[in-house]
Design a protein around this motif. Structure first.
Motif, PDB file in Angstrom:
ATOM      1  N   PHE A   1      35.531  46.173  31.431  1.00  0.00           N
ATOM      2  CA  PHE A   1      36.355  44.999  31.753  1.00  0.00           C
ATOM      3  C   PHE A   1      37.491  45.407  32.690  1.00  0.00           C
ATOM      4  N   HIS A   2      38.132  46.522  32.391  1.00  0.00           N
ATOM      5  CA  HIS A   2      39.224  47.063  33.218  1.00  0.00           C
ATOM      6  C   HIS A   2      38.731  47.300  34.654  1.00  0.00           C
ATOM      7  N   ARG A   3      37.579  47.929  34.790  1.00  0.00           N
ATOM      8  CA  ARG A   3      37.033  48.208  36.124  1.00  0.00           C
ATOM      9  C   ARG A   3      36.716  46.910  36.875  1.00  0.00           C
ATOM     10  N   GLN A   4      36.114  45.932  36.205  1.00  0.00           N
ATOM     11  CA  GLN A   4      35.758  44.669  36.858  1.00  0.00           C
ATOM     12  C   GLN A   4      37.005  43.895  37.265  1.00  0.00           C
ATOM     13  N   PHE A   5      38.034  43.951  36.434  1.00  0.00           N
ATOM     14  CA  PHE A   5      39.300  43.300  36.769  1.00  0.00           C
ATOM     15  C   PHE A   5      39.874  43.895  38.054  1.00  0.00           C
ATOM     16  N   LEU A   6      39.934  45.226  38.100  1.00  0.00           N
ATOM     17  CA  LEU A   6      40.483  45.886  39.291  1.00  0.00           C
ATOM     18  C   LEU A   6      39.612  45.640  40.519  1.00  0.00           C
ATOM     19  N   ALA A   7      38.292  45.632  40.334  1.00  0.00           N
ATOM     20  CA  ALA A   7      37.390  45.372  41.464  1.00  0.00           C
ATOM     21  C   ALA A   7      37.619  43.972  42.022  1.00  0.00           C
ATOM     22  N   SER A   8      37.853  43.001  41.131  1.00  0.00           N
ATOM     23  CA  SER A   8      38.101  41.633  41.568  1.00  0.00           C
ATOM     24  C   SER A   8      39.419  41.543  42.347  1.00  0.00           C
ATOM     25  N   VAL A   9      40.448  42.223  41.857  1.00  0.00           N
ATOM     26  CA  VAL A   9      41.742  42.217  42.550  1.00  0.00           C
ATOM     27  C   VAL A   9      41.606  42.899  43.907  1.00  0.00           C
ATOM     28  N   GLU A  10      40.886  44.010  43.943  1.00  0.00           N
ATOM     29  CA  GLU A  10      40.706  44.712  45.216  1.00  0.00           C
ATOM     30  C   GLU A  10      39.951  43.845  46.220  1.00  0.00           C
ATOM     31  N   LYS A  11      38.936  43.158  45.760  1.00  0.00           N
ATOM     32  CA  LYS A  11      38.102  42.356  46.663  1.00  0.00           C
ATOM     33  C   LYS A  11      38.801  41.078  47.125  1.00  0.00           C
TER      34      LYS A  11
ATOM     35  N   GLU B   1      38.465  34.816  38.204  1.00  0.00           N
ATOM     36  CA  GLU B   1      38.027  34.935  36.821  1.00  0.00           C
ATOM     37  C   GLU B   1      36.518  34.764  36.659  1.00  0.00           C
ATOM     38  N   LEU B   2      35.962  33.751  37.301  1.00  0.00           N
ATOM     39  CA  LEU B   2      34.525  33.488  37.151  1.00  0.00           C
ATOM     40  C   LEU B   2      33.703  34.661  37.686  1.00  0.00           C
ATOM     41  N   GLY B   3      34.022  35.119  38.874  1.00  0.00           N
ATOM     42  CA  GLY B   3      33.297  36.241  39.459  1.00  0.00           C
ATOM     43  C   GLY B   3      33.454  37.518  38.646  1.00  0.00           C
ATOM     44  N   MET B   4      34.667  37.728  38.149  1.00  0.00           N
ATOM     45  CA  MET B   4      34.913  38.927  37.336  1.00  0.00           C
ATOM     46  C   MET B   4      34.112  38.885  36.044  1.00  0.00           C
ATOM     47  N   MET B   5      34.079  37.713  35.387  1.00  0.00           N
ATOM     48  CA  MET B   5      33.343  37.608  34.121  1.00  0.00           C
ATOM     49  C   MET B   5      31.844  37.748  34.337  1.00  0.00           C
ATOM     50  N   VAL B   6      31.323  37.195  35.402  1.00  0.00           N
ATOM     51  CA  VAL B   6      29.892  37.345  35.688  1.00  0.00           C
ATOM     52  C   VAL B   6      29.574  38.830  35.916  1.00  0.00           C
ATOM     53  N   ALA B   7      30.386  39.511  36.707  1.00  0.00           N
ATOM     54  CA  ALA B   7      30.166  40.939  36.965  1.00  0.00           C
ATOM     55  C   ALA B   7      30.275  41.750  35.676  1.00  0.00           C
ATOM     56  N   TYR B   8      31.247  41.392  34.844  1.00  0.00           N
ATOM     57  CA  TYR B   8      31.438  42.099  33.572  1.00  0.00           C
ATOM     58  C   TYR B   8      30.233  41.893  32.646  1.00  0.00           C
ATOM     59  N   LYS B   9      29.781  40.653  32.537  1.00  0.00           N
ATOM     60  CA  LYS B   9      28.634  40.361  31.647  1.00  0.00           C
ATOM     61  C   LYS B   9      27.375  41.061  32.149  1.00  0.00           C
ATOM     62  N   LEU B  10      27.204  41.141  33.448  1.00  0.00           N
ATOM     63  CA  LEU B  10      26.053  41.864  33.983  1.00  0.00           C
ATOM     64  C   LEU B  10      26.163  43.357  33.668  1.00  0.00           C
ATOM     65  N   LYS B  11      27.361  43.877  33.741  1.00  0.00           N
ATOM     66  CA  LYS B  11      27.574  45.297  33.474  1.00  0.00           C
ATOM     67  C   LYS B  11      27.284  45.653  32.019  1.00  0.00           C
TER      68      LYS B  11
ATOM     69  N   GLY C   1      38.410  22.868  34.646  1.00  0.00           N
ATOM     70  CA  GLY C   1      39.105  23.404  35.828  1.00  0.00           C
ATOM     71  C   GLY C   1      39.830  24.709  35.584  1.00  0.00           C
ATOM     72  N   LYS C   2      39.483  25.425  34.533  1.00  0.00           N
ATOM     73  CA  LYS C   2      40.133  26.707  34.227  1.00  0.00           C
ATOM     74  C   LYS C   2      39.580  27.845  35.089  1.00  0.00           C
ATOM     75  N   PHE C   3      38.366  27.691  35.567  1.00  0.00           N
ATOM     76  CA  PHE C   3      37.745  28.646  36.483  1.00  0.00           C
ATOM     77  C   PHE C   3      37.552  27.982  37.824  1.00  0.00           C
ATOM     78  N   ARG C   4      37.747  28.718  38.870  1.00  0.00           N
ATOM     79  CA  ARG C   4      37.408  28.256  40.214  1.00  0.00           C
ATOM     80  C   ARG C   4      36.036  28.812  40.558  1.00  0.00           C
ATOM     81  N   LEU C   5      35.225  27.999  41.227  1.00  0.00           N
ATOM     82  CA  LEU C   5      33.906  28.470  41.640  1.00  0.00           C
ATOM     83  C   LEU C   5      34.014  29.574  42.691  1.00  0.00           C
ATOM     84  N   LEU C   6      34.935  29.385  43.627  1.00  0.00           N
ATOM     85  CA  LEU C   6      35.115  30.365  44.698  1.00  0.00           C
ATOM     86  C   LEU C   6      36.491  31.015  44.572  1.00  0.00           C
ATOM     87  N   PRO C   7      36.605  32.272  44.987  1.00  0.00           N
ATOM     88  CA  PRO C   7      37.922  32.931  44.915  1.00  0.00           C
ATOM     89  C   PRO C   7      38.916  32.330  45.890  1.00  0.00           C
ATOM     90  N   GLU C   8      40.183  32.328  45.506  1.00  0.00           N
ATOM     91  CA  GLU C   8      41.245  31.890  46.409  1.00  0.00           C
ATOM     92  C   GLU C   8      41.530  33.006  47.400  1.00  0.00           C
TER      93      GLU C   8
END
Length: 181
Positions: free
Chosen positions: A110-120, A126-136, A154-161
């Motif tokens: 989870f820590h790695r996926q969070f940082l990867a999402s921030v870096e990207k 959140e949505l992209g991070m959770m999908v990546a985490y669940k796949l991992k 509306g708690k998750f956005r489909l696309l990143p800001e």
């Protein structure tokens, strides 16, 4: 825990985290206020004590550094202003940089996926991070009903800001990785 070993962890963690860990006089206020202390194998004040004693391997193998929620209650209660969450961040980075197996692999993922999402994206998507985490962790369906509810509200956005300064964020990550090696 009575034997003093290598003083290097105290120095390294102090420099990496920017925390004055040598100032701790074991008042235990950090542990007394920590909301997750009941689940930790090493309490916050004991983390600092282990650093003082040079017990790096015990710290790097502990569950406590991964269970810390970074709420910073420890810092608010510490008479010396020591932020043990920052210390735990440094210890987690040390575990990952050394290629050690984290005591709680799912939390590390989870820590790695969070940082990867921030870096990207410059911030967490959140949505992209959770999908990546669940796949991992290969746990694909456990949280789907909750995710659908959150998406509908509306708690998750489909696309990143998009943010300004994304290039600078990536540069910071690149620089940090270079310093860890």
């Amino acid at each position: 825990m009575g034997e003093i070993r290598d003083p290097q962890p105290l120095r390294w963690v102090g420099e990496y985290s920017g925390q004055p860990v040598e100032r701790c006089f074991q008042c235990h206020k950090c542990s007394g206020g920590c909301p997750v202390a009941g689940t930790m194998d090493i309490l916050p004040h004991q983390i600092i004590r282990c650093l003082h004693l040079g017990l790096e391997e015990e710290l790097l193998g502990s569950r406590a550094i991964w269970l810390c929620t970074s709420c910073r209650t420890c810092k608010a209660r510490c008479p010396n202003g020591i932020d043990i969450a920052a210390v735990n961040d440094a210890l987690r980075a040390r575990v990952l940089a050394r290629g050690l197996r984290p005591a709680l692999p799912a939390v590390a993922d989870f820590h790695r996926q969070f940082l990867a999402s921030v870096e990207k994206n410059g911030r967490v998507h959140e949505l992209g991070m959770m999908v990546a985490y669940k796949l991992k962790i290969r746990n694909y369906l456990q949280d789907v009903p909750l995710g659908i509810k959150m998406l509908a509200r509306g708690k998750f956005r489909l696309l990143p800001e998009r943010i300004r300064g994304q290039k600078e964020i990536r540069t910071l990550f690149t620089k940090a990785r270079g310093e860890q090696r």
